[in-house]
Design a protein around this motif. Structure first.
Motif, short mmCIF file in Angstrom:
data_model
loop_
_atom_site.label_atom_id
_atom_site.label_comp_id
_atom_site.label_asym_id
_atom_site.label_seq_id
_atom_site.Cartn_x
_atom_site.Cartn_y
_atom_site.Cartn_z
N GLN A 118 0.82 -1.20 0.00
CA GLN A 118 0.00 0.00 0.00
C GLN A 118 0.86 1.26 0.00
OE1 GLN A 118 -2.37 -1.15 3.49
NE2 GLN A 118 -4.21 -0.87 2.22
N LEU A 119 1.98 1.21 0.73
CA LEU A 119 2.90 2.34 0.71
C LEU A 119 3.44 2.59 -0.69
CD1 LEU A 119 5.12 2.11 3.93
CD2 LEU A 119 3.69 4.02 3.22
N VAL A 120 3.84 1.51 -1.35
CA VAL A 120 4.36 1.64 -2.72
C VAL A 120 3.29 2.22 -3.63
CG1 VAL A 120 5.20 0.35 -4.72
CG2 VAL A 120 6.08 -0.18 -2.43
N ARG A 121 2.05 1.73 -3.48
CA ARG A 121 0.96 2.23 -4.33
C ARG A 121 0.72 3.71 -4.08
NH1 ARG A 121 -2.67 -0.86 -2.53
NH2 ARG A 121 -2.13 -2.62 -3.87
N ILE B 124 11.65 13.55 -2.98
CA ILE B 124 11.54 13.74 -1.53
C ILE B 124 11.68 15.20 -1.15
CG2 ILE B 124 14.00 13.25 -1.21
CD1 ILE B 124 11.22 12.32 1.26
N THR B 125 12.54 15.97 -1.85
CA THR B 125 12.79 17.36 -1.43
C THR B 125 11.57 18.25 -1.65
OG1 THR B 125 13.74 17.90 -3.60
CG2 THR B 125 15.26 17.18 -1.87
N VAL B 126 10.77 17.96 -2.66
CA VAL B 126 9.56 18.75 -2.90
C VAL B 126 8.61 18.65 -1.73
CG1 VAL B 126 7.46 18.86 -4.30
CG2 VAL B 126 9.68 18.77 -5.42
N GLU B 127 8.53 17.49 -1.09
CA GLU B 127 7.65 17.33 0.07
C GLU B 127 8.14 18.17 1.25
OE1 GLU B 127 5.80 13.71 1.12
OE2 GLU B 127 6.49 12.65 -0.69
N TYR B 128 9.46 18.27 1.39
CA TYR B 128 10.00 19.13 2.45
C TYR B 128 9.72 20.60 2.13
CZ TYR B 128 12.49 15.46 4.97
OH TYR B 128 12.80 14.37 5.73
N ARG B 129 9.89 20.99 0.87
CA ARG B 129 9.71 22.39 0.50
C ARG B 129 8.27 22.84 0.67
NH1 ARG B 129 10.93 22.33 -4.72
NH2 ARG B 129 8.86 22.76 -5.54
N ARG B 130 7.32 21.98 0.36
CA ARG B 130 5.90 22.34 0.44
C ARG B 130 5.28 22.00 1.79
NH1 ARG B 130 3.81 20.21 -5.52
NH2 ARG B 130 5.08 21.65 -6.76
N GLY B 131 6.05 21.40 2.69
CA GLY B 131 5.52 21.04 4.00
C GLY B 131 4.66 19.80 4.00
N LEU B 132 4.61 19.07 2.90
CA LEU B 132 3.78 17.87 2.81
C LEU B 132 4.39 16.69 3.54
CD1 LEU B 132 2.75 18.10 -0.95
CD2 LEU B 132 1.40 18.77 1.06
N ILE B 133 5.66 16.80 3.89
CA ILE B 133 6.31 15.66 4.53
C ILE B 133 5.68 15.33 5.88
CG2 ILE B 133 8.06 17.05 5.72
CD1 ILE B 133 8.59 13.61 4.07
N LEU C 86 10.71 5.42 3.14
CA LEU C 86 11.83 5.69 2.25
C LEU C 86 12.04 4.52 1.29
CD1 LEU C 86 14.16 7.57 1.48
CD2 LEU C 86 15.56 6.40 3.19
N ALA C 87 11.88 3.30 1.80
CA ALA C 87 12.03 2.13 0.93
C ALA C 87 10.97 2.14 -0.17
CB ALA C 87 11.94 0.85 1.76
N ALA C 88 9.75 2.53 0.16
CA ALA C 88 8.69 2.58 -0.85
C ALA C 88 9.01 3.60 -1.93
CB ALA C 88 7.36 2.90 -0.18
N ALA D 40 17.75 6.66 5.98
CA ALA D 40 16.69 6.11 6.84
C ALA D 40 17.00 6.41 8.32
CB ALA D 40 16.57 4.61 6.61
N TRP D 41 18.27 6.30 8.69
CA TRP D 41 18.65 6.58 10.09
C TRP D 41 18.39 8.04 10.44
CZ3 TRP D 41 22.81 9.52 12.17
CH2 TRP D 41 23.02 9.34 13.54
N LEU D 42 18.76 8.97 9.55
CA LEU D 42 18.52 10.38 9.81
C LEU D 42 17.04 10.70 9.79
CD1 LEU D 42 21.37 12.02 7.67
CD2 LEU D 42 21.23 11.87 10.17
N LEU D 43 16.29 10.06 8.91
CA LEU D 43 14.86 10.32 8.82
C LEU D 43 14.15 9.94 10.11
CD1 LEU D 43 12.70 11.32 6.79
CD2 LEU D 43 12.38 8.93 6.10
N ARG D 44 14.62 8.88 10.76
CA ARG D 44 14.01 8.46 12.03
C ARG D 44 14.37 9.40 13.18
NH1 ARG D 44 16.09 3.24 10.36
NH2 ARG D 44 14.42 1.94 9.51
N ARG D 45 15.54 10.00 13.14
CA ARG D 45 16.02 10.79 14.26
C ARG D 45 15.62 12.25 14.19
NH1 ARG D 45 20.02 8.74 17.45
NH2 ARG D 45 20.80 10.85 17.85
#
Length: 529
Positions: free
Chosen positions: A19-22, A340-349, A363-365, A521-526
């Protein structure tokens, strides 16, 4: 009455990986600008690969594919250079030939390209021995260019060798002349020996000669073009070439199994098919007293390689049709970083992480989506460029060195995998840096710049080779389709040759991608969103 609160069929944040991949695929395909850019990148692979590499050969028989009618092919179907002087007798059955090579000398022509005070006049010959000059004995299935053969020889600076069927090369003794050589034939098995004294023999190799009928056995000599590169940089093709000749002197010649009373007959095999000008004078053989022979020859016996300096026609590889891959890579890694960077720029992350709190899986998806898109489109585009481009090049007079279908499949799918791994690495860099402009700059420095430095010739050869070994640019080695032969002088550099083997180069890029995704992945979790 008891009222039970509604529970959704699946708890938030516990969706399956599929579902994540989809969900990530839906994000990607709804941004049409990204989809169009990825498709344009794939189309560029085909446009550049099909239209740019074109042959322009002119010859006495016309132009285009007609010029390739004279290309000699060896027993394995490979294009070969087969030019030497042979003094031989028929050998109908089992037997052997033994000689002592007392000397190997040579001369190199001067073409005037680097003349100066005291230099010999252009067109003259002066003493000199090319490293792969050869003189020795041979058992061959015929004197037509491309015939199967096995030979024992002394060389200019590579010692005694047993070579066979153009691609085979076995090192023997490294001792100096005089040297005793022997070839024995038992059915279709040819065994090569060498000796320092004619009494104690060492087996060098045993090969199977295609065709077990009547063969020719005798003494030969040949010498390839002398090639001196102009620049000590990896990937440079500039250099000077000049004709050369080699002369072998033989005595104690013994042929067992030949016709009674047979006489030695001389023939210049493949004369004129492998040089860029008139053959030097003096080619032939001389017999003195029935016991001493002098054979002088010019040319080469070996496979044609890409960038070869002494083939009489344009030779290329399927990698010549992958020039557009580098352009496509630029586009694909930029899109992968922006995934991935667009989500950070638009706040969607924040919304994404709230819906999918298992950040490593998220991140794997994303890596699966961008990797699958670039792999599928890249592989399909490369297949078209290789197949269609090779046919067009052949019709234009370019001989494309043949490869097996397994090699072709490895180049096609491996190049697609290289694009996917580079995209995954770009995604990981974007996850770590978060900002689009900074990420794109970092991706170019990490992936694109090393390749440019490695193949452009701006670095010394040793430094450029290391760049293509230890950076993500090593992944381009997967495009190499033809082997490098030690016994053939040529330009061994990109895009046809790389310092690492194809799978080893791709493995280097795979390690970078895996390490990048792990750190991301490590930085994303922290870190907070």
């Amino acid at each position: 009455m008891t009222i039970t609160a509604y529970r959704p069929p699946q708890q938030a944040g516990r969706e399956s990986f599929a579902q994540l991949v989809r969900a990530e695929w839906t994000k990607f395909r709804t941004l049409r600008g990204w989809v169009i850019a990825i498709v344009i990148a794939a189309v560029l692979i085909d446009v550049v690969g099909v239209l740019v590499p074109r042959g322009d050969t002119q010859c006495g028989t016309g132009s285009g594919a007609a010029c390739l009618a004279h290309v000699a092919t060896g027993p394995g179907g490979e294009a070969v250079n087969d030019s030497y002087y042979l003094a031989s007798q028929p050998l109908a059955g089992n037997g052997s030939i033994t000689v002592r090579v007392t000397s190997l000398t040579g001369e190199i022509a001067h073409d005037g390209g680097f003349s100066g005070p005291g230099s010999p006049p252009p067109g003259t010959m002066s003493p000199g021995l090319v490293p792969w000059a050869k003189a020795g004995i041979m058992v061959t299935d015929g004197t037509r260019p491309g015939a199967a053969y096995a030979a024992m020889m002394v060389t200019g600076s590579h010692g005694v060798r047993m070579q066979y069927d153009y691609t085979g090369d076995i090192a023997g003794a490294s001792g100096s002349n005089p040297r005793w050589l022997r070839l024995t034939r038992d059915g279709d098995v040819i065994t090569g020996y060498d000796s320092a004294d004619g009494a104690h023999w060492a087996e060098v190799g045993k090969v199977q000669l295609a065709g077990a009928g009547a063969v020719q056995a005798g003494m030969f000599a040949t010498s390839p073009l002398d090639f001196t590169p102009n620049f000590p940089t990896y990937g440079e093709s500039g250099g000077s070439t000049s004709n050369s000749v080699a002369t072998g002197t033989f005595d104690n010649v013994g042929l067992r199994g030949g016709a009674p009373g047979g006489r030695w007959a001389g023939r210049y095999v493949g004369a004129g098919t492998d040089s860029n000008g008139p053959q030097p004078a003096g080619i032939g053989f001389r017999e003195a007293g029935g016991s001493t022979f002098t054979v002088t020859g010019s040319g080469d016996i070996g496979p044609v390689v890409a960038g070869m300096v002494n083939s009489g026609y344009d030779a290329g590889t399927i990698a010549d049709h992958l020039l557009g891959v580098f352009i496509a890579l630029l586009i694909m890694v930029v899109i992968a970083a922006m995934f991935i960077t667009v989500e950070y720029r638009r706040g969607l992350i924040r919304t994404t992480l709230a819906a999918s709190p298992r950040r490593g899986r998220l991140l794997a998806a994303k890596a699966v989506v961008i990797g699958a898109v670039t792999f599928i489109l890249g592989s399909a585009a490369v297949a078209t460029a290789v197949i269609v481009g090779s046919n067009i090049a052949h019709d234009s007079g370019m001989y494309v060195l043949p490869v097996s279908w397994l090699t072709q499949a490895r180049v096609i799918l491996g190049t697609g995998a290289m694009l996917a791994l580079a995209s995954a690495l770009a995604l990981s860099i974007g996850t770590m840096l978060r900002r689009s402009v900074v990420t794109v700059a970092a991706v170019i420095v990490a992936i694109v710049l090393p390749y440019i430095l490695g193949v452009s010739g701006v670095l010394p050869a040793s430094a450029a080779e290391w760049v293509l070994r230890v950076t993500p640019a090593a992944g381009f080695a997967i495009e190499q389709s033809v082997p490098q032969y030690q016994q053939v002088v040529g330009h061994y550099g990109p895009p046809d040759y790389f310092p690492l083997a194809p799978w080893a180069g791709l493995a280097v890029l795979c390690l970078y991608a895996a390490a990048g995704l792990g750190l991301a992945a490590w930085l994303l979790r922290r870190r907070d969103a």
